[in-house]
Write an enzyme that holds these catalytic residues in place. Structure first.
Site, PDB file in Angstrom:
ATOM      1  N   ASP A  91     -11.717  -2.033   9.374  1.00 36.04           N
ATOM      2  CA  ASP A  91     -11.051  -2.751  10.323  1.00 36.04           C
ATOM      3  C   ASP A  91     -11.733  -2.868  11.798  1.00 36.04           C
ATOM      4  O   ASP A  91     -12.182  -1.885  11.911  1.00 36.04           O
ATOM      5  CB  ASP A  91      -9.513  -2.435  10.308  1.00 36.04           C
ATOM      6  CG  ASP A  91      -8.397  -3.882  10.900  1.00 36.04           C
ATOM      7  OD1 ASP A  91      -9.109  -4.716  10.917  1.00 36.04           O
ATOM      8  OD2 ASP A  91      -7.201  -3.630  10.793  1.00 36.04           O
ATOM      9  N   ASP A 126     -10.316 -10.589  14.588  1.00 39.39           N
ATOM     10  CA  ASP A 126      -9.492 -11.953  14.432  1.00 39.39           C
ATOM     11  C   ASP A 126      -8.159 -11.737  15.454  1.00 39.39           C
ATOM     12  O   ASP A 126      -7.981 -10.690  15.812  1.00 39.39           O
ATOM     13  CB  ASP A 126      -9.214 -12.117  12.952  1.00 39.39           C
ATOM     14  CG  ASP A 126      -8.421 -10.924  12.514  1.00 39.39           C
ATOM     15  OD1 ASP A 126      -8.941  -9.822  12.374  1.00 39.39           O
ATOM     16  OD2 ASP A 126      -7.192 -11.153  12.012  1.00 39.39           O
ATOM     17  N   ALA A 200      -1.490 -10.374   9.375  1.00 47.46           N
ATOM     18  CA  ALA A 200      -0.407 -10.604  10.442  1.00 47.46           C
ATOM     19  C   ALA A 200       1.126 -10.734   9.309  1.00 47.46           C
ATOM     20  O   ALA A 200       2.093 -11.458   9.933  1.00 47.46           O
ATOM     21  CB  ALA A 200      -0.205 -11.642  11.406  1.00 47.46           C
ATOM     22  N   CYS A 285       5.439  13.501 -10.631  1.00 46.93           N
ATOM     23  CA  CYS A 285       4.016  13.801 -10.198  1.00 46.93           C
ATOM     24  C   CYS A 285       3.992  15.096  -9.769  1.00 46.93           C
ATOM     25  O   CYS A 285       4.908  15.991  -9.565  1.00 46.93           O
ATOM     26  CB  CYS A 285       3.916  12.889  -8.778  1.00 46.93           C
ATOM     27  SG  CYS A 285       4.771  13.428  -7.259  1.00 46.93           S
ATOM     28  N   CYS A 288       6.427  16.475  -6.854  1.00 46.79           N
ATOM     29  CA  CYS A 288       7.852  16.427  -7.187  1.00 46.79           C
ATOM     30  C   CYS A 288       8.204  17.345  -8.638  1.00 46.79           C
ATOM     31  O   CYS A 288       9.296  17.850  -8.639  1.00 46.79           O
ATOM     32  CB  CYS A 288       8.233  15.235  -7.763  1.00 46.79           C
ATOM     33  SG  CYS A 288       8.115  13.824  -6.495  1.00 46.79           S
TER      34      CYS A 288
END
Length: 498
Positions: A91, A126, A200, A285, A288
């Site tokens: 980014d 941007d 956005a 998982c 967990c």
């Protein structure tokens, strides 16, 4: 604009499984990119493969602003800095621009920096336009962003790296579409490998404005070539993946896995739960399976956050795999219709598809192996309208036609089936009407019978020389009672006879 960087292998709804080719390897899409903050020691970037990541995203602006990180990146390259050998997207600092209102870098500087350190997918600086902005601000931001995208195309022309053409436009549908058209024109003018991120949307997601997100995506998709990859910036929660993928989004990025974990929040495909309110983990998982909620609550904050982040990654990538498999099986409609029931605003958002019927029909495959009815949302599927259009073109051979409802067991010249309306005997073994699994006529949503009756009446009106003798039962009679029937339709039922 080059098209050799994205190859679609499977399609369903508007979603696709594809291969995104980058300088550091091919990424299977839909794909999730975990966000890596190069300043924070949390989960190592190289560990991300273990959870299912084939690509990650980091922030080139953070690297550029740190003298230590910048020197390392220029010396070792971006992948050497992160210690990975797989694709990395960067980014540009637009997020910081959105949060803080300004950044200390020029567009050309951050683009050239991304190119120099070997980014696989680069992003120009941007301008993210906030929700509910007026048209003047949207147009002002659009003009500046498009100038920066043109500059990006010039810098990355003929490069092997992909270049992003972010599409803004606030939550203004017309402006989103217009922005997409202009960004596409720029991409087509240069020898570049484009990616089109929809930007956005985080403020919309954070406030559960899912309808605005769906409309933004669909407006953008309506203006882009079907062959181009689309990235939904900031959509990192697994409850969004199936819906967004069904609308044609190919890439997602997630900082949520870490941010939520640091706030003791536990992600599921149905939403987010607070660790303090969980008695048992609804997941198998490794995290967990090894720990209980009580054990995690007793841990030091840093250790607990890391374990929660790992769970959040596991559940996120599990959903990405589920989405990809649903596309391959052409059962993505069923998956989405299941997932949107996790939140009423997701349900509301999905129903916006009514406005985009033609776009949906353009993308959705016409041949599938089954039609599973999951509720009134199933009535939005193109399979139903395609079936009706096909039927309307066929003229009955007999002067008098016996019509019965499909499930009655009575033999007829034509059958009526919920959702689909008229079904010819020759089609009772064909997709979609013949391969449909749905509740009984007495239990299915009345809307499904209503639609079927309406399409039958339209069929009868188009075939005025044919007499239709309709022998129906149960709720069918109740629906027919409410209709103004054409003269060539005669109803014969136990309690309703003309």
């Amino acid at each position: 604009m080059r098209k050799d960087h994205f190859e679609v292998t499977h399609r369903d709804v508007m979603g696709r499984v594809g291969k995104l080719h980058t300088p550091h390897g091919t990424v299977q899409t839909p794909a999730l990119m975990p966000v890596i903050n190069p300043n924070i020691d949390f989960i190592e970037p190289k560990e991300m493969k273990k959870y299912g990541a084939e690509i990650v995203i980091t922030n080139s602006y953070i690297i550029y602003r740190s003298e230590e990180l910048r020197e390392k990146a220029l010396k070792k390259g971006l992948h050497g800095l992160l210690g990975v050998d797989f694709p990395v997207m960067t980014d540009s600092g637009s997020y910081q621009l959105m949060v803080y209102g300004d950044v200390e870098v020029k567009n050309s500087e951050i683009l050239n920096f991304q190119k120099e350190i070997g980014s696989d997918i680069a992003v120009p600086l941007d301008i993210p336009t906030p929700p509910d902005a007026d048209v003047e601000l949207i147009l002002e931001d659009m003009k500046l962003t498009l100038e920066r995208e043109r500059e990006a195309a010039e810098i990355f022309e003929s490069s092997n790296s992909l270049i992003s053409f972010p599409i803004q436009g606030s939550n203004n549908a017309e402006m989103r579409r217009k922005f997409a058209v202009e960004a596409r024109k720029i991409a087509e003018s240069y020898n570049v490998k484009p990616l089109f991120p929809i930007g956005a949307v985080v403020p919309l997601l954070d406030t559960y404005r899912f309808s605005d997100v769906v409309i933004s995506i669909l407006e953008v998709k309506s203006a882009l070539p079907p062959s181009m990859p689309v990235h939904l910036f900031g959509a990192g929660h697994p409850m969004m993946f199936s819906l967004a993928a069904a609308l044609g989004c190919d890439l997602f990025d997630s900082a949520a896995y870490a941010l939520y974990a640091k706030d003791d929040r536990y992600m599921t495909v149905r939403g987010t739960e607070k660790l303090s309110e969980i008695n048992e983990f609804p997941c198998c998982c490794p995290v967990c399976s090894e720990y209980t909620p009580k054990e995690l609550r007793k841990m030091e904050k840093k250790e607990r956050s890391k374990l929660l982040a790992k769970h959040n990654l596991y559940v996120s990538f599990q959903e990405i795999k589920t989405v990809r498999q649903a596309i391959r099986n052409k059962t993505l409609f069923e998956l989405v219709e299941n997932r949107i029931r996790a939140h009423p605003y997701l349900l509301e958002a999905w129903r916006k598809l009514r406005r985009y019927k033609e776009l949906l029909e353009k993308y959705d495959p016409s041949i599938k192996s089954r039609f599973f009815y999951t509720g009134v949302e199933s009535l939005l599927r193109p399979a139903i309208s395609r079936h009706v259009e096909r039927v309307m073109k066929i003229t009955p051979e007999k002067e008098t036609v016996l019509v019965t409802n499909f499930s009655s067991g009575l033999k007829g010249d034509l059958y009526l089936r919920p959702c689909f309306g008229v079904v010819f005997p020759e089609l009772v073994e064909s997709y979609p009407a013949g391969h449909a699994e749905m509740p009984s006529d007495e239990e299915i949503d009345l809307n499904a019978i209503e639609i079927a009756v309406n399409s039958f009446i339209e069929y009868a009106k188009r075939n005025k020389r044919t007499k239709f003798v309709v022998k129906v039962e149960g709720r069918w009679i109740d629906v027919f009672r409410t209709k103004n029937l054409p003269e060539n339709v005669v109803i014969k039922g136990e309690s309703f006879e003309v």
